[in-house]
Design a protein around this motif. Sequence first.
Motif, PDB file in Angstrom:
ATOM      1  N   ALA A 164     -64.888 -12.436 -32.082  1.00 43.32           N
ATOM      2  CA  ALA A 164     -64.471 -12.834 -33.446  1.00 43.32           C
ATOM      3  C   ALA A 164     -65.391 -13.138 -34.535  1.00 43.32           C
ATOM      4  O   ALA A 164     -66.227 -14.459 -34.497  1.00 43.32           O
ATOM      5  CB  ALA A 164     -63.675 -14.134 -33.300  1.00 43.32           C
ATOM      6  N   LEU A 165     -65.820 -12.228 -35.505  1.00 38.75           N
ATOM      7  CA  LEU A 165     -67.020 -12.099 -36.020  1.00 38.75           C
ATOM      8  C   LEU A 165     -66.661 -12.897 -37.636  1.00 38.75           C
ATOM      9  O   LEU A 165     -65.417 -12.586 -38.055  1.00 38.75           O
ATOM     10  CB  LEU A 165     -67.406 -10.845 -36.403  1.00 38.75           C
ATOM     11  CG  LEU A 165     -67.998 -10.090 -35.123  1.00 38.75           C
ATOM     12  CD1 LEU A 165     -68.087  -8.637 -35.368  1.00 38.75           C
ATOM     13  CD2 LEU A 165     -69.203 -10.801 -34.568  1.00 38.75           C
ATOM     14  N   ARG A 166     -67.546 -13.603 -38.208  1.00 37.98           N
ATOM     15  CA  ARG A 166     -67.308 -14.107 -39.413  1.00 37.98           C
ATOM     16  C   ARG A 166     -68.087 -13.825 -40.631  1.00 37.98           C
ATOM     17  O   ARG A 166     -67.728 -13.861 -41.536  1.00 37.98           O
ATOM     18  CB  ARG A 166     -67.564 -15.642 -39.639  1.00 37.98           C
ATOM     19  CG  ARG A 166     -66.458 -16.437 -38.476  1.00 37.98           C
ATOM     20  CD  ARG A 166     -64.997 -16.334 -38.981  1.00 37.98           C
ATOM     21  NE  ARG A 166     -64.004 -16.460 -37.683  1.00 37.98           N
ATOM     22  CZ  ARG A 166     -63.278 -15.544 -37.678  1.00 37.98           C
ATOM     23  NH1 ARG A 166     -63.130 -14.412 -38.107  1.00 37.98           N
ATOM     24  NH2 ARG A 166     -62.280 -15.548 -36.495  1.00 37.98           N
ATOM     25  N   LEU A 167     -69.159 -12.913 -40.120  1.00 47.75           N
ATOM     26  CA  LEU A 167     -69.896 -12.247 -41.110  1.00 47.75           C
ATOM     27  C   LEU A 167     -69.916 -10.833 -41.005  1.00 47.75           C
ATOM     28  O   LEU A 167     -69.905 -10.256 -40.010  1.00 47.75           O
ATOM     29  CB  LEU A 167     -71.460 -12.946 -41.116  1.00 47.75           C
ATOM     30  CG  LEU A 167     -71.579 -14.178 -41.523  1.00 47.75           C
ATOM     31  CD1 LEU A 167     -73.037 -14.622 -41.191  1.00 47.75           C
ATOM     32  CD2 LEU A 167     -71.264 -14.256 -43.047  1.00 47.75           C
ATOM     33  N   PRO A 168     -69.977 -10.042 -41.742  1.00 46.53           N
ATOM     34  CA  PRO A 168     -70.140 -10.435 -43.379  1.00 46.53           C
ATOM     35  C   PRO A 168     -68.595 -10.795 -43.872  1.00 46.53           C
ATOM     36  O   PRO A 168     -68.684 -11.425 -45.111  1.00 46.53           O
ATOM     37  CB  PRO A 168     -70.499  -8.965 -43.971  1.00 46.53           C
ATOM     38  CG  PRO A 168     -69.637  -8.009 -43.102  1.00 46.53           C
ATOM     39  CD  PRO A 168     -69.866  -8.420 -41.686  1.00 46.53           C
ATOM     40  N   PHE A 169     -67.648 -10.739 -43.212  1.00 43.36           N
ATOM     41  CA  PHE A 169     -66.473 -11.239 -43.595  1.00 43.36           C
ATOM     42  C   PHE A 169     -65.508 -11.374 -42.058  1.00 43.36           C
ATOM     43  O   PHE A 169     -66.014 -10.694 -41.200  1.00 43.36           O
ATOM     44  CB  PHE A 169     -65.545 -10.417 -44.465  1.00 43.36           C
ATOM     45  CG  PHE A 169     -65.615  -8.958 -44.184  1.00 43.36           C
ATOM     46  CD1 PHE A 169     -64.692  -8.251 -43.398  1.00 43.36           C
ATOM     47  CD2 PHE A 169     -66.485  -8.254 -45.002  1.00 43.36           C
ATOM     48  CE1 PHE A 169     -64.934  -6.819 -43.174  1.00 43.36           C
ATOM     49  CE2 PHE A 169     -66.498  -6.783 -44.792  1.00 43.36           C
ATOM     50  CZ  PHE A 169     -65.833  -6.135 -43.843  1.00 43.36           C
ATOM     51  N   PRO A 170     -64.503 -12.193 -42.043  1.00 47.93           N
ATOM     52  CA  PRO A 170     -63.697 -12.238 -40.818  1.00 47.93           C
ATOM     53  C   PRO A 170     -63.050 -11.077 -40.313  1.00 47.93           C
ATOM     54  O   PRO A 170     -62.336 -10.375 -40.990  1.00 47.93           O
ATOM     55  CB  PRO A 170     -62.709 -13.306 -41.154  1.00 47.93           C
ATOM     56  CG  PRO A 170     -63.063 -14.191 -42.296  1.00 47.93           C
ATOM     57  CD  PRO A 170     -63.807 -13.051 -43.285  1.00 47.93           C
ATOM     58  N   VAL A 171     -63.356 -10.704 -39.027  1.00 52.78           N
ATOM     59  CA  VAL A 171     -62.666  -9.499 -38.571  1.00 52.78           C
ATOM     60  C   VAL A 171     -63.058  -9.594 -37.015  1.00 52.78           C
ATOM     61  O   VAL A 171     -64.195 -10.339 -36.392  1.00 52.78           O
ATOM     62  CB  VAL A 171     -63.338  -8.101 -38.953  1.00 52.78           C
ATOM     63  CG1 VAL A 171     -64.670  -8.190 -38.797  1.00 52.78           C
ATOM     64  CG2 VAL A 171     -62.429  -6.870 -38.458  1.00 52.78           C
ATOM     65  N   ASP A 172     -62.072  -9.346 -36.309  1.00 51.99           N
ATOM     66  CA  ASP A 172     -62.003  -9.238 -34.840  1.00 51.99           C
ATOM     67  C   ASP A 172     -62.295  -7.886 -34.414  1.00 51.99           C
ATOM     68  O   ASP A 172     -61.798  -6.959 -34.652  1.00 51.99           O
ATOM     69  CB  ASP A 172     -60.742  -9.924 -34.227  1.00 51.99           C
ATOM     70  CG  ASP A 172     -60.656 -11.322 -34.234  1.00 51.99           C
ATOM     71  OD1 ASP A 172     -61.475 -11.890 -34.715  1.00 51.99           O
ATOM     72  OD2 ASP A 172     -59.565 -11.813 -33.930  1.00 51.99           O
ATOM     73  N   VAL A 173     -63.195  -7.741 -33.307  1.00 52.82           N
ATOM     74  CA  VAL A 173     -63.524  -6.254 -32.884  1.00 52.82           C
ATOM     75  C   VAL A 173     -63.632  -6.333 -31.246  1.00 52.82           C
ATOM     76  O   VAL A 173     -64.202  -7.283 -30.732  1.00 52.82           O
ATOM     77  CB  VAL A 173     -64.970  -5.918 -33.335  1.00 52.82           C
ATOM     78  CG1 VAL A 173     -65.742  -4.546 -32.586  1.00 52.82           C
ATOM     79  CG2 VAL A 173     -65.165  -5.929 -34.732  1.00 52.82           C
ATOM     80  N   VAL A 174     -62.844  -5.325 -30.631  1.00 52.40           N
ATOM     81  CA  VAL A 174     -62.851  -5.219 -29.317  1.00 52.40           C
ATOM     82  C   VAL A 174     -63.648  -3.737 -28.926  1.00 52.40           C
ATOM     83  O   VAL A 174     -63.009  -2.820 -29.279  1.00 52.40           O
ATOM     84  CB  VAL A 174     -61.500  -5.129 -28.667  1.00 52.40           C
ATOM     85  CG1 VAL A 174     -61.460  -4.761 -27.200  1.00 52.40           C
ATOM     86  CG2 VAL A 174     -60.771  -6.696 -28.947  1.00 52.40           C
ATOM     87  N   PRO A 175     -64.705  -3.908 -28.600  1.00 47.01           N
ATOM     88  CA  PRO A 175     -65.373  -2.417 -27.914  1.00 47.01           C
ATOM     89  C   PRO A 175     -64.661  -1.587 -27.555  1.00 47.01           C
ATOM     90  O   PRO A 175     -64.840  -0.227 -28.089  1.00 47.01           O
ATOM     91  CB  PRO A 175     -66.681  -3.100 -27.414  1.00 47.01           C
ATOM     92  CG  PRO A 175     -66.920  -4.544 -27.778  1.00 47.01           C
ATOM     93  CD  PRO A 175     -65.539  -5.013 -27.817  1.00 47.01           C
ATOM     94  N   ALA A 176     -63.847  -1.806 -26.500  1.00 41.63           N
ATOM     95  CA  ALA A 176     -63.233  -0.628 -25.637  1.00 41.63           C
ATOM     96  C   ALA A 176     -62.270  -0.130 -26.609  1.00 41.63           C
ATOM     97  O   ALA A 176     -61.806   1.272 -26.674  1.00 41.63           O
ATOM     98  CB  ALA A 176     -62.329  -1.181 -24.527  1.00 41.63           C
ATOM     99  N   ASN A 177     -61.560  -0.837 -27.838  1.00 42.97           N
ATOM    100  CA  ASN A 177     -60.497   0.060 -28.786  1.00 42.97           C
ATOM    101  C   ASN A 177     -61.325   0.965 -29.411  1.00 42.97           C
ATOM    102  O   ASN A 177     -60.714   1.702 -30.153  1.00 42.97           O
ATOM    103  CB  ASN A 177     -59.998  -1.377 -29.395  1.00 42.97           C
ATOM    104  CG  ASN A 177     -59.111  -2.104 -28.696  1.00 42.97           C
ATOM    105  OD1 ASN A 177     -58.905  -1.522 -27.568  1.00 42.97           O
ATOM    106  ND2 ASN A 177     -58.738  -3.280 -29.234  1.00 42.97           N
ATOM    107  N   LEU A 178     -62.839   0.701 -29.679  1.00 45.00           N
ATOM    108  CA  LEU A 178     -63.156   1.756 -30.603  1.00 45.00           C
ATOM    109  C   LEU A 178     -63.590   2.990 -29.988  1.00 45.00           C
ATOM    110  O   LEU A 178     -63.559   3.861 -30.888  1.00 45.00           O
ATOM    111  CB  LEU A 178     -64.754   1.190 -30.998  1.00 45.00           C
ATOM    112  CG  LEU A 178     -64.676  -0.395 -31.807  1.00 45.00           C
ATOM    113  CD1 LEU A 178     -66.143  -0.891 -31.732  1.00 45.00           C
ATOM    114  CD2 LEU A 178     -63.812  -0.334 -32.946  1.00 45.00           C
TER     115      LEU A 178
END
Length: 183
Positions: A164-178
Amino acid sequence: MTAMPRTGEEWTVDDLDRLPDDGLQYELLDGLLLVTPAPVPVHQRAIGNLYLLLRAACPPGQEVFLAPLDWRPDLRTSLQPDLLVVGNDDVGEKNVTAPLTLAVEVLSPSTRRKDLVLKRSKYEECGVQSYWVIDPKAPSLVALDLIDGAYVTSADVAGDERAALRLPFPVDVVPANLVRPAP
């Protein structure tokens, strides 16, 4: 990755502009020419999926770009992050010279050292606000934020873990989905 030596003077961005368009990636790091082969499909899949995710979350005033786009913070450096986020007003006609909001590198065997050591150091030195490293093989994500001139880890996740990243702007990233193919 191959470093191309040069007798006499160091490489400059003007020298880089005279190189052939031959499918290889040419970058400069403090006057040293770096040559990288074309990426493999899983690398490109990770970049494409992350681009879509970042594009959907990107706020007004910022823009997400895919490589190749040169970031030239000085006359001896021209790097091409796999993905970059930059303020709209910082996009030049041919390249970007302002500090990036975000630089993302997707690791491959030929770029691992360059991405983890050389590029990280240059991004940090030049004030790139956030730097993310994706390892499609694991799959994993390490997110770094620039705090008081040094990178600090804000996320280190693998597989189906969510960052759950807040910088540089809010975005959620799941590595397996990439690295998963589109359904």
